[in-house]
Write a protein that holds these residues in place. Structure first.
Motif, PDB file in Angstrom:
ATOM      1  N   GLU A 212      27.805  -8.008  40.640  1.00 11.21           N
ATOM      2  CA  GLU A 212      28.925  -7.097  40.895  1.00 11.21           C
ATOM      3  C   GLU A 212      28.601  -5.772  40.215  1.00 11.21           C
ATOM      4  O   GLU A 212      27.993  -5.748  39.142  1.00 11.21           O
ATOM      5  CB  GLU A 212      30.207  -7.647  40.262  1.00 11.21           C
ATOM      6  CG  GLU A 212      30.818  -8.840  40.938  1.00 11.21           C
ATOM      7  CD  GLU A 212      32.069  -9.284  40.183  1.00 11.21           C
ATOM      8  OE1 GLU A 212      33.063  -8.560  40.235  1.00 11.21           O
ATOM      9  OE2 GLU A 212      32.029 -10.326  39.539  1.00 11.21           O
ATOM     10  N   ARG A 213      29.031  -4.684  40.831  1.00 12.32           N
ATOM     11  CA  ARG A 213      28.760  -3.374  40.244  1.00 12.32           C
ATOM     12  C   ARG A 213      29.442  -3.238  38.873  1.00 12.32           C
ATOM     13  O   ARG A 213      28.904  -2.610  37.958  1.00 12.32           O
ATOM     14  CB  ARG A 213      29.277  -2.299  41.194  1.00 12.32           C
ATOM     15  CG  ARG A 213      28.634  -0.967  40.957  1.00 12.32           C
ATOM     16  CD  ARG A 213      28.889  -0.037  42.085  1.00 12.32           C
ATOM     17  NE  ARG A 213      28.357   1.273  41.785  1.00 12.32           N
ATOM     18  CZ  ARG A 213      28.927   2.390  42.174  1.00 12.32           C
ATOM     19  NH1 ARG A 213      30.021   2.359  42.897  1.00 12.32           N
ATOM     20  NH2 ARG A 213      28.379   3.547  41.881  1.00 12.32           N
ATOM     21  N   THR A 214      30.600  -3.864  38.778  1.00 13.74           N
ATOM     22  CA  THR A 214      31.317  -3.807  37.497  1.00 13.74           C
ATOM     23  C   THR A 214      30.521  -4.507  36.398  1.00 13.74           C
ATOM     24  O   THR A 214      30.552  -4.080  35.241  1.00 13.74           O
ATOM     25  CB  THR A 214      32.688  -4.493  37.642  1.00 13.74           C
ATOM     26  OG1 THR A 214      32.523  -5.662  38.430  1.00 13.74           O
ATOM     27  CG2 THR A 214      33.689  -3.587  38.299  1.00 13.74           C
TER      28      THR A 214
ATOM     29  N   LEU B 245      38.603   3.180  29.151  1.00 10.57           N
ATOM     30  CA  LEU B 245      37.530   2.204  28.892  1.00 10.57           C
ATOM     31  C   LEU B 245      36.390   2.831  28.097  1.00 10.57           C
ATOM     32  O   LEU B 245      35.807   2.200  27.218  1.00 10.57           O
ATOM     33  CB  LEU B 245      36.985   1.652  30.213  1.00 10.57           C
ATOM     34  CG  LEU B 245      37.900   0.714  30.987  1.00 10.57           C
ATOM     35  CD1 LEU B 245      37.234   0.256  32.271  1.00 10.57           C
ATOM     36  CD2 LEU B 245      38.247  -0.485  30.134  1.00 10.57           C
TER      37      LEU B 245
ATOM     38  N   PRO C  39      31.313   7.474  33.990  1.00 13.88           N
ATOM     39  CA  PRO C  39      30.747   7.946  35.259  1.00 13.88           C
ATOM     40  C   PRO C  39      31.752   8.755  36.073  1.00 13.88           C
ATOM     41  O   PRO C  39      32.960   8.710  35.810  1.00 13.88           O
ATOM     42  CB  PRO C  39      30.375   6.654  35.977  1.00 13.88           C
ATOM     43  CG  PRO C  39      31.319   5.644  35.427  1.00 13.88           C
ATOM     44  CD  PRO C  39      31.634   6.045  34.019  1.00 13.88           C
TER      45      PRO C  39
ATOM     46  N   ARG D  68      27.909  -2.085  35.211  1.00 15.24           N
ATOM     47  CA  ARG D  68      28.437  -0.966  34.434  1.00 15.24           C
ATOM     48  C   ARG D  68      29.019  -1.395  33.088  1.00 15.24           C
ATOM     49  O   ARG D  68      28.874  -0.695  32.094  1.00 15.24           O
ATOM     50  CB  ARG D  68      29.521  -0.249  35.236  1.00 15.24           C
ATOM     51  CG  ARG D  68      28.985   0.588  36.364  1.00 15.24           C
ATOM     52  CD  ARG D  68      28.231   1.797  35.830  1.00 15.24           C
ATOM     53  NE  ARG D  68      27.630   2.571  36.895  1.00 15.24           N
ATOM     54  CZ  ARG D  68      28.254   3.544  37.532  1.00 15.24           C
ATOM     55  NH1 ARG D  68      29.484   3.863  37.218  1.00 15.24           N
ATOM     56  NH2 ARG D  68      27.637   4.212  38.480  1.00 15.24           N
ATOM     57  N   HIS D  69      29.722  -2.514  33.069  1.00 14.92           N
ATOM     58  CA  HIS D  69      30.429  -2.869  31.845  1.00 14.92           C
ATOM     59  C   HIS D  69      29.692  -3.896  30.985  1.00 14.92           C
ATOM     60  O   HIS D  69      29.749  -3.821  29.770  1.00 14.92           O
ATOM     61  CB  HIS D  69      31.835  -3.382  32.182  1.00 14.92           C
ATOM     62  CG  HIS D  69      32.677  -2.353  32.867  1.00 14.92           C
ATOM     63  ND1 HIS D  69      32.959  -1.136  32.307  1.00 14.92           N
ATOM     64  CD2 HIS D  69      33.268  -2.334  34.081  1.00 14.92           C
ATOM     65  CE1 HIS D  69      33.698  -0.416  33.133  1.00 14.92           C
ATOM     66  NE2 HIS D  69      33.892  -1.125  34.230  1.00 14.92           N
TER      67      HIS D  69
ATOM     68  N   ARG E 288      38.054 -15.201  33.858  1.00 16.16           N
ATOM     69  CA  ARG E 288      38.079 -14.591  35.188  1.00 16.16           C
ATOM     70  C   ARG E 288      37.923 -15.659  36.271  1.00 16.16           C
ATOM     71  O   ARG E 288      38.536 -15.588  37.330  1.00 16.16           O
ATOM     72  CB  ARG E 288      36.967 -13.547  35.326  1.00 16.16           C
ATOM     73  CG  ARG E 288      37.234 -12.276  34.518  1.00 16.16           C
ATOM     74  CD  ARG E 288      36.220 -11.224  34.859  1.00 16.16           C
ATOM     75  NE  ARG E 288      36.287 -10.830  36.240  1.00 16.16           N
ATOM     76  CZ  ARG E 288      35.226 -10.448  36.953  1.00 16.16           C
ATOM     77  NH1 ARG E 288      34.039 -10.393  36.395  1.00 16.16           N
ATOM     78  NH2 ARG E 288      35.370 -10.097  38.209  1.00 16.16           N
TER      79      ARG E 288
ATOM     80  N   VAL F 284      34.393   2.554  38.116  1.00 11.45           N
ATOM     81  CA  VAL F 284      33.954   1.232  38.582  1.00 11.45           C
ATOM     82  C   VAL F 284      34.765   0.203  37.801  1.00 11.45           C
ATOM     83  O   VAL F 284      34.563   0.030  36.600  1.00 11.45           O
ATOM     84  CB  VAL F 284      32.441   1.035  38.338  1.00 11.45           C
ATOM     85  CG1 VAL F 284      32.011  -0.365  38.761  1.00 11.45           C
ATOM     86  CG2 VAL F 284      31.640   2.076  39.091  1.00 11.45           C
ATOM     87  N   LEU F 285      35.685  -0.459  38.499  1.00 17.12           N
ATOM     88  CA  LEU F 285      36.645  -1.333  37.808  1.00 17.12           C
ATOM     89  C   LEU F 285      36.733  -2.695  38.492  1.00 17.12           C
ATOM     90  O   LEU F 285      36.491  -2.817  39.696  1.00 17.12           O
ATOM     91  CB  LEU F 285      38.031  -0.667  37.810  1.00 17.12           C
ATOM     92  CG  LEU F 285      38.071   0.730  37.182  1.00 17.12           C
ATOM     93  CD1 LEU F 285      39.339   1.464  37.575  1.00 17.12           C
ATOM     94  CD2 LEU F 285      37.963   0.639  35.673  1.00 17.12           C
ATOM     95  N   TYR F 286      37.070  -3.702  37.704  1.00 19.26           N
ATOM     96  CA  TYR F 286      37.227  -5.048  38.248  1.00 19.26           C
ATOM     97  C   TYR F 286      38.494  -5.128  39.096  1.00 19.26           C
ATOM     98  O   TYR F 286      39.508  -4.508  38.767  1.00 19.26           O
ATOM     99  CB  TYR F 286      37.330  -6.065  37.115  1.00 19.26           C
ATOM    100  CG  TYR F 286      36.048  -6.249  36.336  1.00 19.26           C
ATOM    101  CD1 TYR F 286      35.047  -7.097  36.787  1.00 19.26           C
ATOM    102  CD2 TYR F 286      35.834  -5.565  35.150  1.00 19.26           C
ATOM    103  CE1 TYR F 286      33.874  -7.262  36.069  1.00 19.26           C
ATOM    104  CE2 TYR F 286      34.668  -5.727  34.422  1.00 19.26           C
ATOM    105  CZ  TYR F 286      33.685  -6.577  34.892  1.00 19.26           C
ATOM    106  OH  TYR F 286      32.523  -6.735  34.187  1.00 19.26           O
TER     107      TYR F 286
ATOM    108  N   GLU G  18      32.490   8.241  39.120  1.00 26.57           N
ATOM    109  CA  GLU G  18      33.241   7.361  40.028  1.00 26.57           C
ATOM    110  C   GLU G  18      33.678   6.120  39.245  1.00 26.57           C
ATOM    111  O   GLU G  18      32.839   5.374  38.750  1.00 26.57           O
ATOM    112  CB  GLU G  18      32.323   6.944  41.190  1.00 26.57           C
ATOM    113  CG  GLU G  18      32.940   6.037  42.181  1.00 26.57           C
ATOM    114  CD  GLU G  18      31.891   5.338  43.041  1.00 26.57           C
ATOM    115  OE1 GLU G  18      32.257   4.456  43.791  1.00 26.57           O
ATOM    116  OE2 GLU G  18      30.691   5.675  42.908  1.00 26.57           O
TER     117      GLU G  18
END
Lengths: 539, 231
Positions: free
Chosen positions: A102-104, B150, B87, A107-108, A22, B91-93, B89
């Motif tokens: 980062e919010r991502t 995902l 979720p 979450r991930h 990335r 949430v994605l890169y 909403e």
């Protein structure tokens, strides 16, 4: 359809590889001209700050007795920087900081079965690396400025300044990591911070002989006197960082996600210099919510007189304790600055003005909410300007309270006490200056990319942006100037009141003009747009 | 009123609660969800559905009580490996394509998937034509489909889904319902928080929340759901 996990998979290694991928993608997207431009603007801004700071510090070397006084009282007061850094770190850590993920990633990555300490180490190191760089540069610049007035070699001051900057950053980030990793309750974090700063004040004023952070002052003054006690903060900062990094995995995911959303918006708002949005987001980040039960419950009367004024009072009655405490603290800072100005440290006019401006931004909260929700405001039969103007009296009352506390602190008997007549002259200007700046800031709002200015050349846009940024705090600083002029009058052998009173009409006039602008700015905008349309319509 | 279930519990909540100062987001809750069950979680806005799902996934911290997934505390590494949370909403890169998202998330869960595996998945959710695009530029519905893919790209025993039908078109909704049925058939437990009263007809168990408290736990008809939680 159903995925199956390999139990021997190296998840942390995978994460590293993907982050590198990335990073490479992002780096490839950066154009070298953009990077050069950023470096160029940063250098220009840095140069301006250095030149300005050099002028502010002055170049009169300290006398031998002044240097002795600095060595005697300096460590205690300079320890205040370390106390502030620790308090800031503890406060941030107790609210899920210091990392801004980062919010991502939350979450991930953090919801995957990856080791969280390993996953968080890279962003933590990245953040620490940037802050360390800033700390070292600022410290080195401060060290270089110190050589203007203090003995000791330039290299020694620059090196010590850089080390002190590094230690301050490490103390702040280390405290934050420790507080976050140990889930330190917010109340305890605030209490520890207040105690540390209280000890600094007690040490600086001679009430006690030593404070927990005075060894940092010993470190800062190494070019004048090498005291091995100065190593203590270096060791403490290093240990705090190391232990904090080991506790990274215990970070609160709930706080991390809340921060991830708000910090991103906060940075964007700060980039746009949208002060109001920054304030609102910062309050959300600190979970600064209005009280469910007001301090004083006002009778509800739907047909009462002065509804806008009463609405402002109701808002005031629901201020959270943290906001009240912040205003009292800001008032105390202003008071201490006034004492400093009275003892001849002129640059403190700017610090006091900035504190007044920040206090003013809290005071205009009811009006700011009208600006935040224009559709609700515009649904009333009153004109927007009329509503805005009717919010001003409550804000004036709040700012008068701030000014009163500030002057009370400034007039407490002791060194550099502000005389009563100087305080009396400064009372109203202090309140109106801070409020005037805040009114302009809130109503002028964030710079717009639309409208007629979008076609203006960059130089003109830049000048406009600089003006919009500087003007509001400048008005607040104007509110502090009566104390400065009173002090100058006293230095010239005149009565302080004679010097201070000269500037008061100007402050009141400026505030009056701002109130007028608050009332008619919408009309001016409509008139201006119509003129522009007429100009465009002409063949 | 937890319903008795002979199969071992996958998710166990004991006096699990969440409060924000004076606000009770979730009153102390006792609940068990077994492997291979499909559960509808219904309730009006602010009833505590999303709070419960976020507590179970580890995104929120319990004020009191305990939630375990496969015997591991919610939010722990083992619990994270067992629970997939979708979720409400997406949430994605910004800088990853759909395919890259899938590769990244599956790798973070130790899955060695091939491009064919991803192709099959994106086909199922209706994203085959957009697999190499950046979801940052997608509509709400397409982002939701990416988020669904995902959630499915990784292994799990329990799938917790928050308002999955919001933003989906009719074919997308049908595809998702088909996926739920297939996963259910493979013995996975699924908890779906939804305002869609019709969904309760597809499940054997409906948990209704009102103001943070369970007001019903068992089979229910859409009419009963509307009566329990209000329209």
């Amino acid at each position: 359809m159903l995925a199956v996990a390999n139990p021997d998979a190296d998840l942390e290694g995978t994460l590293r590889d993907w982050r590198r991928f990335r990073r490479q993608k992002r780096t490839a997207d950066i154009h070298w001209i953009d990077a050069l431009y950023q470096a160029y603007t940063t250098a220009i801004v840095g140069l301006v700050i250095v030149v300005f700071a050099s002028g502010a510090v002055g170049d009169n070397p300290l006398s031998a007795s002044q240097t002795a006084g600095l060595l005697a009282h300096g460590p205690g007061w300079l320890g205040g920087l370390a106390a502030f850094a620790i308090a800031l770190g503890l406060r941030s850590g107790s609210r899920g900081g210091p990392l801004a993920l980062e919010r991502t990633e939350v979450r991930h990555v953090l919801l995957a079965p990856v080791d969280r300490t390993t996953a968080l180490r890279a962003p933590a190191v990245r953040q620490l690396r940037f802050l360390t760089f800033v700390g070292i540069v600022v410290g080195a610049i401060a060290g270089n400025l110190a050589t203007n007035r203090l003995d000791g070699g330039r290299v020694a001051w620059i090196a010590t300044g850089a080390l002190a900057g590094l230690v301050l950053v490490a103390l702040c980030v280390g405290s934050a990591l420790l507080a976050g990793g140990t889930r330190l309750p917010r109340g305890v974090a605030s209490l520890v911070g207040v105690v540390l700063i209280g000890l600094v004040i007690a040490d600086g004023t001679g009430v006690i002989g030593f404070s927990a952070t005075s060894t940092f002052g010993d470190l800062v003054l190494w070019p004048l006197r090498v005291d091995l006690a100065g190593l203590v903060p270096v060791v403490v900062a290093g240990v705090a960082l190391l232990v904090g990094m080991r506790l990274l995995g215990r970070l609160s995911l709930e706080a991390a996600e809340r921060r991830s959303t708000l910090v991103g918006q906060l940075r964007f708002a700060a980039t746009l210099q949208d002060v109001r949005t920054v304030i609102v987001l910062r309050r959300q980040l600190a979970m600064e919510l209005p009280r469910l039960r007001p301090w004083v419950r006002l009778a509800v009367n739907g047909t009462g007189r002065w509804p806008v004024f009463v609405r402002g009072l109701r808002g005031l009655m629901r201020w959270p304790a943290a906001r009240v405490a912040r205003l009292v603290l800001l008032a105390a800072v202003i008071g201490l600055c006034l004492r400093g100005i009275w003892s001849g440290t002129t640059p403190l006019v700017i610090v006091a003005g900035m504190a007044l401006f920040i206090a003013g931004l809290d005071s205009v909260e009811p009006l700011a909410q009208e600006v935040d929700h224009p559709s609700r405001r515009d649904a009333t039969p009153l004109e927007a300007g009329e509503i805005h103007l009717r919010h001003v009296p409550v804000a004036v009352l709040t700012q008068l309270a701030v000014a009163a506390i500030a002057l009370a602190v400034a007039m407490v008997p002791g060194r550099a006490q502000l005389p009563l007549e100087a305080g009396a002259v400064a009372f109203v200007p202090l309140a109106l200056g801070g409020l005037g700046g805040a009114l302009v800031s809130v109503l002028a709002s964030a710079p717009s990319v639309g409208g007629n200015w979008s076609l203006a050349p960059p130089e003109a846009q830049g000048m406009r942006l600089a003006f919009r940024t500087v003007w509001p705090p400048a008005i607040a600083i104007l509110g502090v100037t009566p104390v400065f002029f009173a002090h100058r009058a006293q230095e010239q052998g005149l009565a302080p009141i004679a010097g201070g009173v000269r500037i008061v009409p100007l402050v009141i006039l400026v505030f009056g003009l701002i109130c007028g602008w608050v009332r008619v700015r919408a009309d001016i905008g409509i008139w201006w747009r119509s003129q522009m349309e007429m100009a465009h319509a002409k063949p | 009123m937890p319903s008795p279930d002979p199969t071992p519990a996958l998710l166990v909540a004991e006096q699990a609660s969440k409060t924000y100062a004076d606000l009770v987001a979730l009153a102390p809750l006792d609940l068990q969800i077994s492997a291979g069950t499909m559960v509808a979680l219904v309730g009006h806005n602010g009833s505590g559905k999303s709070t419960f799902l976020r507590l179970a996934s580890g995104l929120l911290e319990l004020t009191d009580g305990e939630i375990t997934i496969n015997g591991a505390p919610a939010g722990s590494s083992d619990a994270r490996a067992a629970l997939s949370f979708l979720p409400d909403e997406p949430v994605l890169y910004d800088d990853l394509s759909v395919q890259e998202h899938l590769a990244y998330v599956s790798a973070l869960h130790g899955v060695h998937a091939t491009r064919d595996d991803f192709n099959e998945l994106v086909e199922r959710v209706g994203l085959a034509a957009r697999a190499d695009d950046l979801p940052a530029r997608f509509s709400r519905g397409l982002r939701q489909k990416t988020s669904i893919a995902l959630a499915l790209a990784r292994p799990f025993d329990l799938l917790m889904v928050d308002e999955p039908f919001v933003g989906l078109d009719a074919p997308g909704k049908d595809a998702l319902l088909g996926i739920f049925d297939e996963l259910h058939g493979h013995g996975r437990a699924i908890v779906v928080a939804t305002h869609d009263a019709g969904f309760v007809e597809r499940v054997g168990r409906c948990i209704a929340l009102r103001d943070g408290e369970v007001v019903h736990d068992g089979p229910a008809t859409p009419a009963e759901v509307l009566r329990l939680v209000g329209s």
